[in-house]
Design a protein around this motif. Structure first.
Motif, PDB file in Angstrom:
ATOM      1  N   GLY A 169      -5.827  -2.484 -11.265  1.00 12.65           N
ATOM      2  CA  GLY A 169      -7.194  -1.806 -10.989  1.00 12.65           C
ATOM      3  C   GLY A 169      -8.274  -2.084 -11.534  1.00 12.65           C
ATOM      4  N   HIS A 170      -9.433  -1.508 -11.436  1.00 11.19           N
ATOM      5  CA  HIS A 170     -10.708  -2.264 -12.056  1.00 11.19           C
ATOM      6  C   HIS A 170     -11.341  -1.044 -12.722  1.00 11.19           C
ATOM      7  CE1 HIS A 170     -14.981  -3.793 -11.071  1.00 11.19           C
ATOM      8  NE2 HIS A 170     -14.699  -4.188 -12.416  1.00 11.19           N
ATOM      9  N   ILE A 171     -11.439  -1.341 -14.165  1.00 12.04           N
ATOM     10  CA  ILE A 171     -12.253  -0.329 -14.935  1.00 12.04           C
ATOM     11  C   ILE A 171     -13.551  -0.836 -15.206  1.00 12.04           C
ATOM     12  CG2 ILE A 171     -12.199   0.910 -17.344  1.00 12.04           C
ATOM     13  CD1 ILE A 171      -9.099   0.573 -17.367  1.00 12.04           C
ATOM     14  N   VAL A 172     -14.754   0.139 -15.062  1.00 12.69           N
ATOM     15  CA  VAL A 172     -15.998  -0.167 -15.380  1.00 12.69           C
ATOM     16  C   VAL A 172     -16.394   0.563 -16.304  1.00 12.69           C
ATOM     17  CG1 VAL A 172     -18.415   0.028 -14.330  1.00 12.69           C
ATOM     18  CG2 VAL A 172     -16.451  -0.923 -12.941  1.00 12.69           C
ATOM     19  N   ILE A 173     -16.856   0.300 -17.550  1.00  9.54           N
ATOM     20  CA  ILE A 173     -17.305   0.800 -18.730  1.00  9.54           C
ATOM     21  C   ILE A 173     -18.863   0.611 -18.672  1.00  9.54           C
ATOM     22  CG2 ILE A 173     -17.419   0.854 -21.144  1.00  9.54           C
ATOM     23  CD1 ILE A 173     -14.362  -0.287 -21.061  1.00  9.54           C
ATOM     24  N   ILE A 174     -19.687   1.692 -18.450  1.00  6.40           N
ATOM     25  CA  ILE A 174     -21.143   1.692 -18.652  1.00  6.40           C
ATOM     26  C   ILE A 174     -21.480   2.162 -20.100  1.00  6.40           C
ATOM     27  CG2 ILE A 174     -23.301   2.554 -17.727  1.00  6.40           C
ATOM     28  CD1 ILE A 174     -21.772   3.230 -15.428  1.00  6.40           C
ATOM     29  N   GLY A 175     -22.275   1.181 -21.325  1.00  8.05           N
ATOM     30  CA  GLY A 175     -22.467   1.542 -22.405  1.00  8.05           C
ATOM     31  C   GLY A 175     -21.387   0.631 -23.142  1.00  8.05           C
ATOM     32  N   HIS A 223     -28.904  -2.243  -9.695  1.00  9.08           N
ATOM     33  CA  HIS A 223     -28.034  -2.878  -8.831  1.00  9.08           C
ATOM     34  C   HIS A 223     -26.555  -3.260  -9.271  1.00  9.08           C
ATOM     35  CE1 HIS A 223     -27.202  -6.157  -5.881  1.00  9.08           C
ATOM     36  NE2 HIS A 223     -26.756  -6.986  -7.132  1.00  9.08           N
ATOM     37  N   SER A 224     -26.717  -3.798 -10.731  1.00 13.06           N
ATOM     38  CA  SER A 224     -25.428  -3.915 -11.328  1.00 13.06           C
ATOM     39  C   SER A 224     -24.370  -2.649 -11.406  1.00 13.06           C
ATOM     40  CB  SER A 224     -25.484  -4.692 -12.466  1.00 13.06           C
ATOM     41  OG  SER A 224     -26.156  -3.909 -13.545  1.00 13.06           O
ATOM     42  N   ILE A 225     -24.974  -1.672 -11.585  1.00 10.46           N
ATOM     43  CA  ILE A 225     -24.245  -0.370 -11.672  1.00 10.46           C
ATOM     44  C   ILE A 225     -23.712  -0.093 -10.321  1.00 10.46           C
ATOM     45  CG2 ILE A 225     -24.428   2.245 -12.267  1.00 10.46           C
ATOM     46  CD1 ILE A 225     -26.345   1.372 -14.470  1.00 10.46           C
ATOM     47  N   GLU A 226     -24.548  -0.104  -9.484  1.00 14.83           N
ATOM     48  CA  GLU A 226     -24.028   0.192  -8.047  1.00 14.83           C
ATOM     49  C   GLU A 226     -23.056  -0.739  -7.626  1.00 14.83           C
ATOM     50  OE1 GLU A 226     -26.319   1.685  -4.111  1.00 14.83           O
ATOM     51  OE2 GLU A 226     -26.476  -0.444  -4.619  1.00 14.83           O
ATOM     52  N   GLU A 227     -23.065  -2.013  -7.750  1.00 10.78           N
ATOM     53  CA  GLU A 227     -21.948  -2.636  -7.318  1.00 10.78           C
ATOM     54  C   GLU A 227     -20.802  -2.628  -8.012  1.00 10.78           C
ATOM     55  OE1 GLU A 227     -23.171  -7.311  -6.140  1.00 10.78           O
ATOM     56  OE2 GLU A 227     -22.767  -7.180  -8.420  1.00 10.78           O
ATOM     57  N   SER A 231     -16.926  -0.679  -6.591  1.00 13.18           N
ATOM     58  CA  SER A 231     -15.616  -1.308  -6.494  1.00 13.18           C
ATOM     59  C   SER A 231     -14.555  -0.644  -7.592  1.00 13.18           C
ATOM     60  CB  SER A 231     -15.504  -3.040  -6.638  1.00 13.18           C
ATOM     61  OG  SER A 231     -15.825  -3.223  -8.169  1.00 13.18           O
ATOM     62  N   ALA A 232     -15.022   0.136  -8.421  1.00 15.86           N
ATOM     63  CA  ALA A 232     -14.274   0.796  -9.566  1.00 15.86           C
ATOM     64  C   ALA A 232     -13.210   1.666  -9.064  1.00 15.86           C
ATOM     65  CB  ALA A 232     -14.995   1.506 -10.408  1.00 15.86           C
ATOM     66  N   ASP A 233     -11.835   1.733  -9.694  1.00  8.59           N
ATOM     67  CA  ASP A 233     -10.906   2.763  -9.803  1.00  8.59           C
ATOM     68  C   ASP A 233     -11.300   3.707 -10.932  1.00  8.59           C
ATOM     69  OD1 ASP A 233      -9.524   1.533  -7.557  1.00  8.59           O
ATOM     70  OD2 ASP A 233      -9.149  -0.093  -9.129  1.00  8.59           O
ATOM     71  N   LEU A 234     -11.732   3.189 -11.956  1.00  7.44           N
ATOM     72  CA  LEU A 234     -12.261   4.316 -13.289  1.00  7.44           C
ATOM     73  C   LEU A 234     -13.449   3.724 -13.607  1.00  7.44           C
ATOM     74  CD1 LEU A 234     -11.369   6.155 -15.455  1.00  7.44           C
ATOM     75  CD2 LEU A 234     -10.041   4.326 -16.448  1.00  7.44           C
ATOM     76  N   VAL A 235     -14.366   4.863 -13.966  1.00  7.79           N
ATOM     77  CA  VAL A 235     -15.609   4.393 -14.524  1.00  7.79           C
ATOM     78  C   VAL A 235     -15.521   5.399 -15.705  1.00  7.79           C
ATOM     79  CG1 VAL A 235     -18.099   4.224 -14.265  1.00  7.79           C
ATOM     80  CG2 VAL A 235     -16.764   3.998 -12.259  1.00  7.79           C
ATOM     81  N   THR A 251     -25.939   7.515  -9.426  1.00  5.95           N
ATOM     82  CA  THR A 251     -26.510   8.810  -8.679  1.00  5.95           C
ATOM     83  C   THR A 251     -25.354   9.301  -7.787  1.00  5.95           C
ATOM     84  OG1 THR A 251     -26.961   7.266  -6.789  1.00  5.95           O
ATOM     85  CG2 THR A 251     -28.609   7.283  -8.486  1.00  5.95           C
ATOM     86  N   ARG A 252     -25.901  10.475  -7.317  1.00  5.04           N
ATOM     87  CA  ARG A 252     -24.975  11.082  -6.416  1.00  5.04           C
ATOM     88  C   ARG A 252     -24.666  10.345  -5.093  1.00  5.04           C
ATOM     89  NH1 ARG A 252     -23.163  16.820  -4.816  1.00  5.04           N
ATOM     90  NH2 ARG A 252     -22.124  15.970  -3.014  1.00  5.04           N
ATOM     91  N   ASP A 253     -25.758   9.533  -4.691  1.00  3.30           N
ATOM     92  CA  ASP A 253     -25.404   8.617  -3.414  1.00  3.30           C
ATOM     93  C   ASP A 253     -24.115   7.672  -3.906  1.00  3.30           C
ATOM     94  OD1 ASP A 253     -25.858   7.254  -0.812  1.00  3.30           O
ATOM     95  OD2 ASP A 253     -26.729   5.696  -2.500  1.00  3.30           O
ATOM     96  N   MET A 254     -24.229   7.128  -5.161  1.00  3.40           N
ATOM     97  CA  MET A 254     -23.057   6.095  -5.591  1.00  3.40           C
ATOM     98  C   MET A 254     -21.975   6.748  -5.553  1.00  3.40           C
ATOM     99  SD  MET A 254     -24.995   4.194  -8.597  1.00  3.40           S
ATOM    100  CE  MET A 254     -26.670   3.379  -8.639  1.00  3.40           C
ATOM    101  N   ILE A 255     -21.754   8.113  -5.911  1.00  6.43           N
ATOM    102  CA  ILE A 255     -20.651   8.668  -6.151  1.00  6.43           C
ATOM    103  C   ILE A 255     -19.933   8.996  -4.797  1.00  6.43           C
ATOM    104  CG2 ILE A 255     -19.822  11.189  -6.673  1.00  6.43           C
ATOM    105  CD1 ILE A 255     -19.970   9.620  -9.356  1.00  6.43           C
ATOM    106  N   SER A 256     -21.010   9.052  -3.696  1.00  3.78           N
ATOM    107  CA  SER A 256     -20.444   9.489  -2.419  1.00  3.78           C
ATOM    108  C   SER A 256     -19.629   8.147  -1.834  1.00  3.78           C
ATOM    109  CB  SER A 256     -21.587   9.941  -1.470  1.00  3.78           C
ATOM    110  OG  SER A 256     -22.295   9.182  -1.285  1.00  3.78           O
ATOM    111  N   ARG A 257     -20.158   7.286  -2.358  1.00  6.11           N
ATOM    112  CA  ARG A 257     -19.680   5.942  -1.788  1.00  6.11           C
ATOM    113  C   ARG A 257     -18.607   5.196  -2.341  1.00  6.11           C
ATOM    114  NH1 ARG A 257     -23.887   1.925  -1.269  1.00  6.11           N
ATOM    115  NH2 ARG A 257     -25.233   2.969  -2.482  1.00  6.11           N
ATOM    116  N   MET A 258     -18.189   5.800  -3.563  1.00  5.76           N
ATOM    117  CA  MET A 258     -16.939   5.145  -4.202  1.00  5.76           C
ATOM    118  C   MET A 258     -15.700   5.588  -3.686  1.00  5.76           C
ATOM    119  SD  MET A 258     -17.963   6.279  -8.116  1.00  5.76           S
ATOM    120  CE  MET A 258     -16.250   5.768  -8.864  1.00  5.76           C
ATOM    121  N   LYS A 259     -14.593   4.866  -4.124  1.00  6.19           N
ATOM    122  CA  LYS A 259     -13.222   5.001  -3.524  1.00  6.19           C
ATOM    123  C   LYS A 259     -12.774   6.484  -3.866  1.00  6.19           C
ATOM    124  CE  LYS A 259     -11.893   0.423  -5.154  1.00  6.19           C
ATOM    125  NZ  LYS A 259     -11.095  -0.159  -6.016  1.00  6.19           N
TER     126      LYS A 259
END
Ligand SMILES: NC(=O)C1=CN([C@@H]2O[C@H](COP(=O)(O)OP(=O)(O)OC[C@H]3O[C@@H](n4cnc5c(N)ncnc54)[C@H](O)[C@@H]3O)[C@@H](O)[C@H]2O)C=CC1
Ligand SMILES: CC(=O)C(=O)O
Ligand SMILES: [Mg+2]
Length: 371
Positions: A169-175, A223-227, A231-235, A251-259
């Motif tokens: 899977g793909h883990i994305v860590i913000i911060g 841009h980088s956060i959206e990208e 593609s993430a399974d876990l953020v 954003t809410r829009d990004m959440i709506s387009r997540m897996k």
């Protein structure tokens, strides 16, 4: 000084403001420490251990608030606790005021001297009284995320490390601060693909030197956060602007387009959260779903591993507790600019700029309350 330690009352919160060894640091200096009966019983800190360290065991929180000159806690005071604070009484605990107008108003009204662990700075930089709990929460974030990716917990049914022949899977860590670095350490251990984003390139450089090609680092922008999140399974959300409300980066829009069935763990929820869709949850009911994405937003994650967390927290808080009790708050703050940075509310005034700005109060610098 008379120091008081009430039992914590937030949902599933078993940490204690002072351990028996910390009580001993105070009593051996001549201070009296009142501890509420059974404050630490759930994590193996018995009333007998507290009494042996010199504490006076007291039946009720009400008596502690009535008698103590300084209250030492873990979590922000709940409404009933705010109502028991008195003019000039010292409150030494986590506060997280910027996203919490009700608590701020109650503390302003109390006239108490409110020192927040999370804004006390350190001689070597950073936030040394937040760091140990961020270490705990960062590490826990991956195990919470992994558990909620399981089908029975509502997730998509994904094993983060994959197995031979099936992609990880793909883990994305913000911060990439303390939460981020500790989440990273666990994330790499799972075998997942890991991406970490921060605005501070030095933080990314630090992690890049440790983990090399095992991780991918990205400068944080919309841009980088959206990208990354698409593609993430876990953020994991672990950003912080000290003392301020967390920026809403996802954003809410990004959440709506997540897996569908992906999981987000918003560790920054105690500062309001960095996902637009977040709201605080409890250990009793830790998740909710928005657009098919599981949100885990527990505001006191370290409370789940309360024994480890209590000792780690006390290692960081006891030095200033001793200074406050021994010198009194004014001299202790005058002597130590880092402790002074912890003063958030004092005798009816908001003394931390980011809190005043977030909630529309006049800002009274801490120095104006001293001397
Ligand atoms: N939910 C819980 O139980 C707990 C929550 N926390 C919270 O976790 C949060 C993070 O804490 P720490 O890691 O100790 O803070 P830290 O200060 O060590 O790290 C925060 C990082 O966020 C980065 N950042 C700021 N703005 C950003 C942006 N726009 N994009 C990307 N990165 C950005 C900073 O450059 C910094 O590296 C805090 O809100 C803290 O209160 C900490 C412990 C427990
Ligand atoms: C930092 C914080 O809010 C906690 O440890 O619960
Ligand atoms: Mg709160």
């Amino acid at each position: 000084m008379i120091v008081g330690v009430p039992k914590e009352i937030k949902n599933n919160e078993y940490r204690v403001g002072l351990t028996p060894p910390s009580v001993r640091e105070l009593t051996q200096r001549g201070h009296q420490v009142l501890v509420q009966k059974n404050a630490g019983g759930e994590i193996g800190l018995s009333d007998e251990q507290y009494a042996a360290a010199g504490a006076t065991m007291v039946d009720t929180a009400k008596e502690i608030f009535a008698r103590a000159e300084m209250i030492v806690k873990v979590k922000e005071p709940q409404p009933g606790e705010c109502a028991m604070l008195g003019e000039g009484q010292i409150l030494y605990t986590y506060l997280h005021l910027a996203p919490d107008p009700e608590q701020t108003a109650a503390l302003v009204k109390s006239g108490a001297v409110c020192i927040a662990y999370e804004t006390i700075t350190g001689a070597g930089g950073g936030l040394p009284l937040l760091a140990p709990m961020s270490e705990v929460a960062g590490r826990m974030a991956i195990q919470a995320g992994a558990a909620h990716l399981e089908k029975s917990k509502g997730g998509m049914g994904l094993l983060l490390g994959g197995v031979p022949g099936v992609a990880a899977g793909h883990i994305v860590i913000i911060g990439a601060g303390v939460v981020g670095a500790n989440a990273m350490q666990m994330a790499v251990g799972t075998g997942a693909r890991v991406t970490v984003l921060d605005k501070n390139v030095d933080r990314l450089r630090h992690l890049d030197l440790i983990y090399g090609n095992r991780i991918s680092t990205q400068y944080s922008n919309a841009h980088s956060i959206e990208e990354a999140v698409l593609s993430a399974d876990l953020v994991i959300g672990g950003v912080l602007v000290p003392g301020a409300a967390a920026p809403k980066l996802v954003t809410r829009d990004m959440i709506s387009r997540m897996k569908k069935g992906a999981v987000v763990v918003d560790v920054a929820i105690d500062q309001g959260g960095c996902f637009e869709t977040s709201h605080p949850t409890t250990h009793a009911d830790p998740t909710f779903v928005v657009d098919g994405v599981i949100h885990y937003c527990v505001a006191n994650m370290p409370g789940a591993v309360a024994r480890t967390s209590t000792f780690a927290l006390n290692n960081a808080t006891i030095g200033h507790a001793v200074a406050l009790a021994t010198k009194g708050w004014q001299k202790a703050l005058m002597d130590d600019p880092h402790l002074k940075n912890g003063l958030n509310v004092c005798k009816g005034k908001v003394t931390y700029a980011a809190v005043a700005q977030a909630l529309g109060y006049d800002y009274a610098p801490a120095d104006s309350m001293l001397g």
